[in-house]
Design a protein around this motif. Structure first.
Motif, PDB file in Angstrom:
ATOM      1  N   ARG A 181     -34.494 -67.293 115.809  1.00 41.65           N
ATOM      2  CA  ARG A 181     -32.426 -67.446 116.125  1.00 41.65           C
ATOM      3  C   ARG A 181     -31.926 -66.797 116.927  1.00 41.65           C
ATOM      4  N   GLN A 242     -28.151 -63.594 109.197  1.00 40.30           N
ATOM      5  CA  GLN A 242     -29.584 -63.801 109.177  1.00 40.30           C
ATOM      6  C   GLN A 242     -29.912 -63.224 110.456  1.00 40.30           C
ATOM      7  N   VAL A 243     -29.110 -62.283 111.760  1.00 42.65           N
ATOM      8  CA  VAL A 243     -29.935 -61.580 112.562  1.00 42.65           C
ATOM      9  C   VAL A 243     -30.122 -60.115 111.684  1.00 42.65           C
TER      10      VAL A 243
END
Length: 474
Positions: A181, A242-243
């Motif tokens: 990430r 996503q994080v």
């Protein structure tokens, strides 16, 4: 103020480092640094912005008049313009060129990307520190045989060290996601009101090359080598999803380990640190409750619940953007990071001070060992010439009878005595079959291999980031 609600993530659980990173001073100073970066890049590409204006802007990056900004926002109902005006009050020469060509999300989104990157770096540092503590624990107890459990029922023995590698490996997988990430983050830079960069194209008289160059320059000044290929008004809200998924994964790993420790505490085999004057219960003075692990689970569950917000926000961004993401992100992004920060701080404290009770572990193992050894006994008896299926039936009948005595009469298992009296097992050294070291398989060697191949490279790669456990305030 004691009459107002205070967020316990700030007052009790998370670190000052993470709380400050998401605080107002850092946020709005970052906005001003972005306005400086934009003005510098525009000046470098030929727009009429003077050195005096840039110097004035640089000189007032951190001296924010929050009261003035609040007054502007009450009038204007727009937080970005409120801070544009408050910054302009400090920089009268530069007032006219602050935020030149930009939309609000130039500062909002680019600042958030910077904060995401730095917050993930803190999470990474905390992860490697917990992995390091668990690796030390696993090394220390690599060969200490203990009951394994499947379905929370006694199963083949493992070792205390091997079980700790399961916890550490979950975090190692989380670390891979955090690293990914961080690497995947890019700048939004100067995409404009709907992502077309039309305002900047106007500023540079239709010079597409200069607009592209401006985008790269601003991103570089932010510390990013790449920008998102295309955006609407905001950077893709997929990134937030996503994080948040990654942070949820970290929380789930910690929850799993803390739950295991709580269950082992119930069995009196292992405990989290318990301080000399710590009180386990206000009513039951004898209690040693696993409050740190319970806190890990409680905060982790909160973090895990936030992941759905990222997906929902991404899914509901109409066309080039809607504003219903704003209020949600103000809550979910900071609190997810504060929550994971808290979880990993507590986890590190627990992992660095785990207490093991080998005698209790050995007692529990002895009680179940006759049943655990039956598979090996079966193999030896077959090698001695017995029929596998017939021997299996003998063991099944003896095991059921012995288990019945344990469950119905509270008696000690007499399985070994039953097998010793059965001619079918006359050629089997039953005493040797009960050696725990022969029943843990390759667990000690697996610990060695994990430390060498997984934990070792992490500890070496991040040697400068590994720290000792912090003292917890509560």
């Amino acid at each position: 103020m004691s009459d107002l609600y205070e967020n316990p993530l700030i007052t009790r659980y998370a670190s000052r480092e993470m709380a400050s990173l998401w605080g107002a001073q850092r946020k709005f100073s970052t906005w001003r640094r972005l306005w400086v970066a934009l003005a510098e890049a525009e000046a470098e590409l030929g727009l009429p912005i003077s050195a005096a204006q840039l110097d004035e802007m640089r000189a007032h990056v951190d001296d924010i008049d929050f009261d003035a900004a609040a007054q502007y926002e009450r009038r204007l109902r727009h937080d970005v313009m409120a801070h544009v005006h408050a910054y302009g009050d400090r920089c009268p020469q530069a007032r006219g060129i602050i935020h030149l060509g930009a939309t609000s999300n130039f500062v909002v989104d680019n600042a958030d990307l910077i904060l995401l990157r730095e917050s993930l770096a803190i999470v990474r540092r905390r992860l490697v520190s917990v992995i390091d503590s668990l690796a030390k624990f696993a090394q220390q107890h690599r060969s200490l045989a203990t009951l394994g459990f499947t379905h929370f029922q006694p199963a083949q023995p493992t070792t205390v060290g091997k079980r700790a590698t399961l916890w550490a490996y979950d975090l190692a997988l989380d670390l891979q996601e955090v690293e990914h990430r961080i690497e995947a983050l890019a700048a939004r830079s100067i995409k404009g009101a709907s992502g077309t960069q039309a305002s900047f194209l106007e500023l540079f008289d239709g010079d597409h090359a200069k607009v592209a160059q401006l985008e790269r320059l601003v991103a570089q000044k932010m510390g990013f080598e790449r920008t998102y290929a295309v955006t609407g008004q905001t950077y893709p809200r997929k990134v937030d999803a996503q994080v948040l998924d990654t942070l949820s994964g970290v929380a789930a790993s910690a929850h799993k380990a803390a739950t295991d420790i709580r269950l082992l505490a119930h069995r009196k085999e292992m405990e989290e640190p318990f301080e000399a004057e710590q009180i386990g219960s206000s009513a039951m003075a004898y209690k040693r409750n696993p409050m740190r692990c319970e806190r890990i689970c409680g905060v982790a569950r909160f973090v895990m619940s936030l992941a759905g917000n990222g997906a929902a926000t991404h899914a509901t961004q109409w066309m080039e953007r809607t504003l219903d993401d704003s209020a949600n992100r103000r809550l979910t992004l900071p609190q997810a990071f504060l929550g994971v920060d808290a979880v990993l701080r507590i986890y590190h404290n627990v992992a660095s001070g785990l207490v093991v009770y080998p005698q209790v572990i050995a007692k529990h193992l002895r009680e179940e060992l006759p049943f655990m050894a039956t598979e090996n006994i079966l193999m030896v008896a077959v090698q001695a010439g017995g029929d596998r299926q017939e021997l299996h039936e003998h063991i099944r009948q003896h095991s059921q009878a012995a288990a019945g005595r344990v469950k119905q009469e509270g008696a000690v298992s007499d399985l070994m005595e039953r097998l010793a009296a059965d001619p079918a097992f006359a050629g089997v050294d039953l005493e040797a079959a009960l050696d725990p070291a022969k029943l843990v398989g390759r667990a000690p060697e697996q610990v060695d291999e994990f430390l060498r191949d997984v934990a070792g490279p992490i500890r070496q790669r991040y040697a400068d980031e590994i720290s000792g456990a912090e003292e917890l305030a509560v």
